[in-house]
Design a protein around this motif. Structure first.
Motif, PDB file in Angstrom:
ATOM      1  N   THR A 118       0.854  -1.188   0.000  1.00 20.02           N
ATOM      2  CA  THR A 118       0.000   0.000   0.000  1.00 20.02           C
ATOM      3  C   THR A 118       0.884   1.230   0.000  1.00 20.02           C
ATOM      4  N   LEU A 119       0.747   2.065  -1.018  1.00 21.17           N
ATOM      5  CA  LEU A 119       1.534   3.294  -1.066  1.00 21.17           C
ATOM      6  C   LEU A 119       1.036   4.289  -0.033  1.00 21.17           C
ATOM      7  N   SER A 120       1.965   5.021   0.531  1.00 16.73           N
ATOM      8  CA  SER A 120       1.607   6.126   1.418  1.00 16.73           C
ATOM      9  C   SER A 120       0.676   7.103   0.702  1.00 16.73           C
ATOM     10  N   HIS A 121      -0.211   7.731   1.459  1.00 14.93           N
ATOM     11  CA  HIS A 121      -1.092   8.746   0.868  1.00 14.93           C
ATOM     12  C   HIS A 121      -0.304   9.972   0.420  1.00 14.93           C
ATOM     13  N   GLN A 122       0.911  10.121   0.908  1.00 16.14           N
ATOM     14  CA  GLN A 122       1.769  11.240   0.515  1.00 16.14           C
ATOM     15  C   GLN A 122       2.828  10.813  -0.501  1.00 16.14           C
ATOM     16  N   TYR A 123       2.717   9.596  -1.016  1.00 14.70           N
ATOM     17  CA  TYR A 123       3.779   9.102  -1.888  1.00 14.70           C
ATOM     18  C   TYR A 123       3.951   9.982  -3.120  1.00 14.70           C
ATOM     19  N   SER A 124       5.221  10.242  -3.439  1.00 15.95           N
ATOM     20  CA  SER A 124       5.564  10.992  -4.640  1.00 15.95           C
ATOM     21  C   SER A 124       6.898  10.478  -5.160  1.00 15.95           C
ATOM     22  N   PRO A 125       7.046  10.311  -6.471  1.00 13.56           N
ATOM     23  CA  PRO A 125       8.344   9.882  -7.010  1.00 13.56           C
ATOM     24  C   PRO A 125       9.454  10.874  -6.719  1.00 13.56           C
ATOM     25  N   GLN A 126       9.078  12.110  -6.333  1.00 13.72           N
ATOM     26  CA  GLN A 126      10.077  13.130  -6.044  1.00 13.72           C
ATOM     27  C   GLN A 126      10.576  13.100  -4.598  1.00 13.72           C
ATOM     28  N   VAL A 127       9.868  12.388  -3.718  1.00 14.58           N
ATOM     29  CA  VAL A 127      10.220  12.400  -2.295  1.00 14.58           C
ATOM     30  C   VAL A 127      10.303  10.969  -1.770  1.00 14.58           C
ATOM     31  N   PRO A 128      11.477  10.526  -1.292  1.00 17.31           N
ATOM     32  CA  PRO A 128      11.600   9.159  -0.775  1.00 17.31           C
ATOM     33  C   PRO A 128      10.625   8.897   0.368  1.00 17.31           C
ATOM     34  N   SER A 129       9.960   7.747   0.323  1.00 22.84           N
ATOM     35  CA  SER A 129       8.945   7.394   1.311  1.00 22.84           C
ATOM     36  C   SER A 129       9.514   6.447   2.361  1.00 22.84           C
ATOM     37  N   PRO A 130       9.199   6.660   3.637  1.00 23.51           N
ATOM     38  CA  PRO A 130       9.559   5.658   4.647  1.00 23.51           C
ATOM     39  C   PRO A 130       8.784   4.369   4.400  1.00 23.51           C
ATOM     40  N   LEU A 131       9.362   3.256   4.830  1.00 24.02           N
ATOM     41  CA  LEU A 131       8.789   1.943   4.534  1.00 24.02           C
ATOM     42  C   LEU A 131       8.577   1.155   5.823  1.00 24.02           C
ATOM     43  N   LEU A 132       7.407   0.533   5.929  1.00 22.62           N
ATOM     44  CA  LEU A 132       7.105  -0.372   7.041  1.00 22.62           C
ATOM     45  C   LEU A 132       6.745  -1.738   6.466  1.00 22.62           C
ATOM     46  N   ILE A 133       7.489  -2.771   6.874  1.00 22.00           N
ATOM     47  CA  ILE A 133       7.200  -4.149   6.469  1.00 22.00           C
ATOM     48  C   ILE A 133       6.682  -4.896   7.692  1.00 22.00           C
ATOM     49  N   HIS A 134       5.589  -5.622   7.520  1.00 20.88           N
ATOM     50  CA  HIS A 134       4.982  -6.312   8.666  1.00 20.88           C
ATOM     51  C   HIS A 134       4.961  -7.821   8.452  1.00 20.88           C
ATOM     52  N   MET A 135       5.280  -8.555   9.554  1.00 11.37           N
ATOM     53  CA  MET A 135       5.280 -10.020   9.558  1.00 11.37           C
ATOM     54  C   MET A 135       4.137 -10.532  10.434  1.00 11.37           C
ATOM     55  N   HIS A 136       3.348 -11.424   9.910  1.00  8.79           N
ATOM     56  CA  HIS A 136       2.186 -11.959  10.622  1.00  8.79           C
ATOM     57  C   HIS A 136       2.597 -12.981  11.689  1.00  8.79           C
ATOM     58  N   GLY A 137       1.617 -13.438  12.442  1.00 10.05           N
ATOM     59  CA  GLY A 137       1.836 -14.481  13.438  1.00 10.05           C
ATOM     60  C   GLY A 137       1.813 -15.865  12.817  1.00 10.05           C
ATOM     61  N   TRP A 138       2.099 -16.883  13.647  1.00  9.84           N
ATOM     62  CA  TRP A 138       2.185 -18.270  13.171  1.00  9.84           C
ATOM     63  C   TRP A 138       0.856 -18.727  12.564  1.00  9.84           C
ATOM     64  N   GLY A 139       0.907 -19.266  11.349  1.00  9.58           N
ATOM     65  CA  GLY A 139      -0.288 -19.745  10.661  1.00  9.58           C
ATOM     66  C   GLY A 139      -1.054 -18.672   9.929  1.00  9.58           C
ATOM     67  N   GLY A 140      -0.575 -17.436   9.958  1.00 13.44           N
ATOM     68  CA  GLY A 140      -1.280 -16.336   9.304  1.00 13.44           C
ATOM     69  C   GLY A 140      -0.771 -16.070   7.898  1.00 13.44           C
ATOM     70  N   ASP A 141      -1.173 -14.911   7.358  1.00 13.27           N
ATOM     71  CA  ASP A 141      -0.704 -14.486   6.045  1.00 13.27           C
ATOM     72  C   ASP A 141      -0.704 -12.963   5.982  1.00 13.27           C
ATOM     73  N   TYR A 142      -0.557 -12.437   4.772  1.00 10.41           N
ATOM     74  CA  TYR A 142      -0.422 -10.993   4.587  1.00 10.41           C
ATOM     75  C   TYR A 142      -1.642 -10.201   5.049  1.00 10.41           C
ATOM     76  N   ASN A 143      -2.801 -10.854   5.159  1.00 12.37           N
ATOM     77  CA  ASN A 143      -4.024 -10.145   5.542  1.00 12.37           C
ATOM     78  C   ASN A 143      -4.105  -9.821   7.036  1.00 12.37           C
ATOM     79  N   GLU A 144      -3.269 -10.466   7.829  1.00 11.34           N
ATOM     80  CA  GLU A 144      -3.437 -10.406   9.279  1.00 11.34           C
ATOM     81  C   GLU A 144      -3.360  -8.990   9.858  1.00 11.34           C
ATOM     82  N   CYS A 145      -2.484  -8.171   9.332  1.00  9.89           N
ATOM     83  CA  CYS A 145      -2.314  -6.810   9.882  1.00  9.89           C
ATOM     84  C   CYS A 145      -3.549  -5.946   9.666  1.00  9.89           C
TER      85      CYS A 145
END
Length: 446
Positions: A71-98
């Protein structure tokens, strides 16, 4: 006149020094902040267009096919580097968990987010390998009691030991999986590489300790945020390099207990089904040493906000800040007060030693120039030049005014002398010659 010229020379020298300083500072390298994706004209991932605030799923077949989301930040712009958050789910979960914490709230706070699905057995049952989940026995013996259920046979990737029943996640290289996705994101999007954060819930939180000590990725992270996650007993390892740490645990958690509860070693907690973990206090004690190696007693600040009580160690953000927070509940990851604390922590911090992100005024062509030359994309500071120019102009105007006044005064003096001479000539009969406005002899100019 000599004094006025000296002032002008001094000002010109100042302007020259200022210009030289500006040029030098603009070549200070900060290329580590810019990901290769900052060259892209429009955000996309493998040809798929991305829009701000829109969640897109994508499949990757690195070792195992898994589905992830971005999901891109609501402030995302190719002119301004965006901070990145990567999330890991719990055991038995998947990408939807967060859920909306990662797909709505994080982008609203200015973060581009990626939620991953860990390796498993078959299409479901994602998990993460690290911090003792497939390495028992460790330095302090087995990571579980003999009565604990053996999950190892559920994973085709594992060669299960006959004399240890404590392996319970995939045995594939989860660190390599994260690196594979991070490389693709940095190559495709404009990411602020000084603000790459990884959060994780339960098994995902346990896995983060593995990332922090792995030579392949630790140096790329601003910090980790384990939620109700602790390393197994015997696997409490210091981070490879200085980074920020925010650990969040529930005091009533019986799945990954953060508090000593076995009546023996104060650094060990026992899960209700026989799994052994490192206590939160032992983890914080180890991490705070890394952020204040020169201090015998790290600075500590007690914070309380709603349902969260936190202890913050090391006030110098350049050394990496360590914070441990507790809430009065069980094994939860999605409570609003948990994520409020996360966002308040990661929004104001970058990699230790980095003063901040690139300014929002950085131009697209400056980013491209930086990526190709490896020098800082930084607009020159022209304020000293403007001030010096204004001062010099004012001085020059004053000098010319003084010269004009002096010339006028000389003319007036000459006219007085002329009238005197005229009077004398009138008296002596000598005619007045060659006395005109603006003319003088060499002696008069000395």
């Amino acid at each position: 006149m000599a004094g006025s010229l000296s002032i002008v020379v001094t000002l010109l020298a100042f302007v020259s020094i200022t210009d030289s300083t500006t040029t030098t500072s603009s070549t200070t390298s900060t290329s580590d902040w810019l990901s290769p994706g900052c060259k892209a004209e429009a955000p996309q991932l493998s040809g798929q267009a991305l829009n701000r605030g829109e969640t897109v799923t994508f499949k990757r077949s690195f070792l195992q096919e898994r589905t992830h989301s971005i999901t891109l930040s609501h402030q995302y712009s190719p002119q301004v580097p965006s901070p990145l958050l990567i999330h890991m789910h719990g055991w038995g979960g998947d990408y939807n968990e967060c859920g909306p914490r990662c797909t709505i709230e994080a982008p609203n706070h200015g973060f581009t987010t990626v939620t991953m699905s860990g390796f498993g057995s078959g299409p479901s049952g994602g998990s993460w390998n690290g911090a003792g989940s497939t390495a028992s026995p460790g330095a302090k013996g087995p990571t579980c009691d003999k009565s604990a259920q053996n999950y190892c046979s559920d994973y085709e990737s594992c060669h299960c030991p006959d004399d240890d029943n404590c392996w319970w996640t995939t045995c594939l290289d989860s660190v390599a999986q994260v690196i594979h996705i991070l490389d693709e994101i940095e190559f495709s999007l404009c990411i602020d590489k000084a603000r790459i954060w990884i959060s994780g819930c339960s098994n995902g939180g346990i896995f983060l300790y593995e990332l922090a000590k792995d030579t392949r990725i630790a140096h790329r992270l601003a910090g980790i945020i384990p939620i109700v996650g602790l390393p197994h007993n015997g696997f409490n390892k210091a981070p490879l390099n200085t980074m920020h740490f925010l650990g969040i645990w529930g005091t009533k958690d019986t799945t990954v207990p953060p508090i000593d509860n076995d009546g023996g070693d104060s650094d060990i907690s026992a899960e209700k089904n026989g799994w052994y973990y490192t206590t939160a206090d032992a983890v914080l004690r180890l991490w705070r040493r890394t952020c204040s190696a020169k201090l015998d007693i790290p600075s500590k600040e007690e914070l309380s906000s709603g349902k969260m009580t936190c202890s913050k160690y090391c006030s110098d953000t350049s050394s990496g800040q360590v914070m441990g927070c507790f809430f009065e509940a069980g094994h939860y990851c999605s409570k609003s007060y948990i994520w409020d604390q996360i966002f308040s922590f990661i929004q104001v911090r970058a990699k230790p030693g980095v003063s901040g992100s690139l300014p929002s005024t950085v131009k697209k062509h400056e980013i491209k120039s930086t990526l190709s030359s490896g020098v800082e994309a930084k607009a020159p500071n022209n304020l000293p030049l403007i001030i010096a120019g204004a001062v010099m102009g004012t001085v020059l105007v004053a000098i010319f005014a003084l010269v004009a006044v002096k010339r006028k005064w000389i003319t007036i003096e000459r006219r007085i002398v002329a009238f005197q001479v005229l009077e004398e000539n009138d008296e002596e009969g000598i005619p007045m010659q060659n006395i005109q406005d603006g003319e003088s002899s060499d002696d008069e100019m000395q």
